[in-house]
Enzyme design. Structure first.
Site, PDB file in Angstrom:
ATOM      1  N   HIS A 170      37.522  48.871  41.489  1.00  0.00           N
ATOM      2  CA  HIS A 170      37.386  47.820  40.486  1.00  0.00           C
ATOM      3  C   HIS A 170      36.540  48.248  39.280  1.00  0.00           C
ATOM      4  CE1 HIS A 170      39.116  45.190  43.518  1.00  0.00           C
ATOM      5  NE2 HIS A 170      39.205  44.242  42.623  1.00  0.00           N
ATOM      6  N   GLY A 191      36.689  41.111  44.400  1.00  0.00           N
ATOM      7  CA  GLY A 191      36.519  42.548  44.237  1.00  0.00           C
ATOM      8  C   GLY A 191      35.489  42.921  43.198  1.00  0.00           C
ATOM      9  N   SER A 234      42.010  41.627  39.736  1.00  0.00           N
ATOM     10  CA  SER A 234      41.107  42.065  40.797  1.00  0.00           C
ATOM     11  C   SER A 234      41.625  41.549  42.133  1.00  0.00           C
ATOM     12  CB  SER A 234      39.691  41.544  40.559  1.00  0.00           C
ATOM     13  OG  SER A 234      39.543  40.205  41.019  1.00  0.00           O
ATOM     14  N   ASP A 235      41.145  42.119  43.200  1.00  0.00           N
ATOM     15  CA  ASP A 235      41.399  41.540  44.509  1.00  0.00           C
ATOM     16  C   ASP A 235      40.326  40.477  44.764  1.00  0.00           C
ATOM     17  OD1 ASP A 235      42.476  41.021  47.012  1.00  0.00           O
ATOM     18  OD2 ASP A 235      42.643  43.133  47.558  1.00  0.00           O
ATOM     19  N   PHE A 236      40.458  39.756  45.835  1.00  0.00           N
ATOM     20  CA  PHE A 236      39.585  38.629  46.165  1.00  0.00           C
ATOM     21  C   PHE A 236      38.110  39.068  46.150  1.00  0.00           C
ATOM     22  CE2 PHE A 236      37.630  35.359  48.673  1.00  0.00           C
ATOM     23  CZ  PHE A 236      38.454  34.232  48.587  1.00  0.00           C
TER      24      PHE A 236
END
Length: 778
Positions: free
Chosen positions: A297, A323, A319-321
């Site tokens: 990230h 992240g 982004s991921d959760f």
């Protein structure tokens, strides 16, 4: 002098002139392009950096006009994605923050939301109550189905048929879009050599080529043939995830560290992403892992230098959760403001769940820690996605057209996909197929009477409303005249063996027994790493007890990863790998057990003998002392045979196939000719020498015998699944180009080389193929 590296004849930053384009489903060439793409693709990037100049697209004027009207707060708001509470409607206490942000124009996207009525109500707030009326984009983890669940992605890869995964994407895309969903966080294309990692179930296994072909097919299934298809009411925006190298997590522990060289990054992990983007994927998701010390990230090299500059990706990076928040515990960012600065500058465009962009953006901008051009670039990408989806013209969905259950056609497609994905691992004395005329059949095991066969990443409402068809019910339907009995034997994970005697009694009383064992879906997928990947609980004892009866039996495995099989494997005359097959699980299993479908699937991942053997994969590099059974001082384990239990590409059939000797169109070719677009052909005849119609997957592997960087002992570079009647014969042809014979170096600028030398080209029905032809590259 002796040992000097041979000269690199051709090389290119950003790729070779030929990268082997992806062709249609089932094509022998279906070749994934090399990681950095073609030279033409590199030129097309026009040097567009994350905040640099971009070519004007079809919505450029509208986007720039809208950007000019937005406040700084509204711009950062577009970079915010917040979670919904599944089917909770607007007005609930848990959704107030989302609604308030939408009303203020401080929200770009919402995820984990579906339902036409719910999405329309929230969309109305954004469109009709915010100052600028910018619509929201709704995302959902539609991984292998919405209401109709297809087999898990790992199973789909076992079909070696990209049409299987395209069918999944088309069906689930139609169901999800009718429910107000615009964007799926799929396909996942994390290549991995780690079966302990639970998320292996979500991907396509250990090979970058196979994964690339399936990634491209699924993107096309979701989005249509081009980006224009995103406006259709049955399409979803695809998201290539997780960028990048997530599958290399140390120890198979989710979210863990990845230490990877540039060459391995580009040769192993990046190719599926390039293939997905070449197929039109409009979004990319960053991964949770570090990449050689730098969290994904906050990784400028991967997100900007490779993705946005080298490849010219003009879409959205999400982004991921949490992240971005996780840059802090990673030890990479000091606080939320630092995390926002690092991730936005690295190339992340939208923040999922955490709120550091919104909370700190204006302050960072004033301090000069974020450029206004970078902010505008990120917002541009968000708005472009919304225009591509047609949300400014059609923000709502027709509630009367919402699909709320699997259709007959969808079930038929899921059933066919599940059966096509199954792999016959073993079949001694032709125990399979079973006879539908059997007088008595016993079904035993914890998953024989279970509807929990949908697999990981299933929408809870789908699991509750539409559980999988049970195996025992399907067996009864497939053999209506047989007396079918069921005995559980053991629980899925418990150690209690008190139910085994009843299962043994059922087996003794039956002509044949179907033992259905494996993993519950809850122990595969995200956050589901296992240190022991054998059958859980007392299931092995159940198999051994049934084997001790001396009666015929078959083991059906339902699982989300490769399993180690221990001593019971030698005692089982037949083993069918069914994976987690989805909504039509029972029917698909019965189709294969009774021979309505002749199994033709192949393993997309190696099955280890024990966990101590991991990592074990077909595309490994050789050592200076390769395995020699007669020499102790070579690379091996003292207490294990060489190789996996079942190799990549392995899979049996109810019929038999014979392949002829492979032929090469010419034994020598100039590297310069290949770089200019020339290709060569490898062909092989395949004949069905058995008594049943069936499928065979012909596979082509390449080995560069000597290179400036040690190459894998084999690399899959072509496959084709063919169907032949008894006595039928066909010729399978593979076309090879520069991308199939070259490789990426450790140059961080992206250097692809094509070196002269000798190549062994293996053709067969598994990665263990013996037949080969030799090519000399001059």
């Amino acid at each position: 002098m002796q040992g000097m590296r041979r000269r690199t004849l051709l090389s290119a930053a950003g790729g070779t002139a030929v990268a082997g384009g992806l062709l249609g489903a089932g094509s022998a060439q279906a070749a994934a392009p090399a990681a950095g793409g073609t030279a033409a693709a590199a030129d097309a990037a026009q040097g567009a950096a994350a905040d640099g100049p971009r070519a004007a697209g079809p919505y450029d004027r509208k986007i720039r006009e809208l950007l000019g009207r937005m406040t700084v707060d509204e711009k950062f708001g577009q970079l915010q994605q917040l979670p919904w509470t599944w089917d909770t409607g607007p007005g609930g206490g848990e959704t107030k923050a989302v609604e308030d942000a939408a009303r203020k124009g401080m929200l770009g996207s919402v995820f984990s939301i579906f339902g036409a009525k719910t999405t329309n109500a929230l969309q109305k707030i954004a469109v009709e109550e915010s100052r600028l009326g910018i619509p929201l984009v709704f995302g959902l983890d539609v991984i292998h189905g919405m209401w109709t669940n297809f087999p898990i992605p790992l199973a789909q890869a076992a079909s070696f048929d990209p049409e299987v995964t395209a069918s999944d994407a088309e069906v689930s895309g139609k169901e999800a879009r009718s429910s107000g969903v615009h964007w799926t966080f799929a396909p996942m294309m994390d290549v991995t050599h780690e079966p302990r990692w639970g998320r292996i179930a979500e991907g396509n296994g250990e090979d970058p080529y196979l994964t690339s072909v399936f990634a491209a097919a699924k993107v096309r299934g979701y989005q249509g043939k081009d980006v224009k298809g995103l406006k259709d009411k049955d399409r979803l925006a695809a998201c290539a995830k997780h960028f990048v190298a997530y599958g290399g997590a140390e120890g198979g522990r989710d979210y863990n560290t990845v230490d990877v060289s540039e060459s391995r990054l580009r040769n192993l992990y990046l190719p599926p992403f390039k293939a997905a983007l070449d197929a039109g994927a409009v979004t990319v998701m960053a991964s949770f892992n570090t990449i050689s010390g730098v969290p994904a990230h906050g990784n400028t090299h991967t997100l900007t230098e490779i993705l946005k500059e080298e490849w010219g990706f003009d879409g959205l990076v999400v982004s991921d959760f949490t992240g971005i928040q996780e840059l802090i515990p990673h030890g990479f960012a000091e606080d939320g403001a630092d995390a926002a600065r690092l991730s936005l500058n690295a190339g992340v465009d939208m923040e999922m769940t955490s709120t550091h962009f919104v909370d700190n953006g204006k302050k960072l901008l004033r301090a000069g820690k974020i450029k206004e051009s970078r902010l505008d670039d990120a917002v541009y990408r968000v708005l472009q996605l919304k225009f591509r989806l047609g949300l400014f013209d059609h923000p709502y969905v027709e509630e009367k057209d919402e699909i709320t259950e699997p259709s007959a056609a969808a079930r038929k497609a899921a059933r066919a996909a599940a059966a096509r994905s199954m792999v016959l691992l073993k079949n001694e004395k032709s125990v399979l197929p079973l006879s539908a005329k059997a007088s008595s059949i016993a079904v035993v095991g914890p998953f024989g009477d279970s509807g929990d066969l949908l697999g990981t990443w299933v929408i809870p409402a789908s699991q509750e409303k539409f559980p999988a068809v049970k195996v025992v019910d399907a067996v009864k339907k497939a053999a209506p005249k047989a007396k079918v009995t069921y005995a559980k034997g053991v629980d899925a994970a418990g150690e209690d063996t008190s139910g085994i005697p009843a299962a043994v009694a059922a087996a003794k009383a039956a002509d044949v027994t179907v033992v259905v064992v494996g993993e519950p879906p809850s122990i595969s997928g995200e956050a589901a790493a296992r240190s022991d990947i054998s059958l859980p609980g007392a299931q092995e004892k159940l198999v051994e007890a049934v084997a001790a009866t001396g009666k015929p039996f078959v083991v059906v495995l339902v699982n989300g990863r490769p399993l180690t099989m221990g001593g019971w494997l030698d005692k089982a005359p037949a083993v069918l790998e069914a994976w987690h097959p989805g909504t039509e699980a029972g029917h698909a299993v019965a189709d294969v057990l009774f021979g309505t479908v002749n199994p033709g699937g192949k393993l997309p991942v190696s099955f280890p003998r024990t966990v101590g053997q991991i990592p074990i994969h077909y595309n490994h590099e050789s050592t200076g002392r390769p395995y020699d059974p007669d020499n102790k001082y070579t690379s091996k384990y003292l207490d294990l045979p060489e190789g996996p239990q079942f190799a990549f590409g392995h899979g049996l059939s109810y019929t038999e196939f014979t392949l002829g000797a492979p032929k090469l169109s010419r034994p020598r070719v100039a590297a310069q000719a290949l770089d200019k677009g020339d290709t060569l052909e490898v062909s092989v005849s395949v004949r069905n020498t058995g008594k049943r119609a069936g499928d065979e997957v012909v596979q082509l592997y390449v080995h560069d015998k000597a290179a400036s960087l040690t190459q894998p002992v084999r690399r899959l570079r072509g496959f084709r699944r063919v169907t032949l009647e008894p006595g039928g014969q066909t010729t399978v042809r593979f076309r090879l180009g520069a991308a199939d014979l070259g490789f990426w170096t450790n140059d961080t600028r992206g250097r692809f080389v094509l070196e002269p030398g000798t190549f062994d080209l293996y053709v067969g029905t598994a990665s263990t193929a013996k037949e080969k032809v030799t090519l000399t590259l001059t």
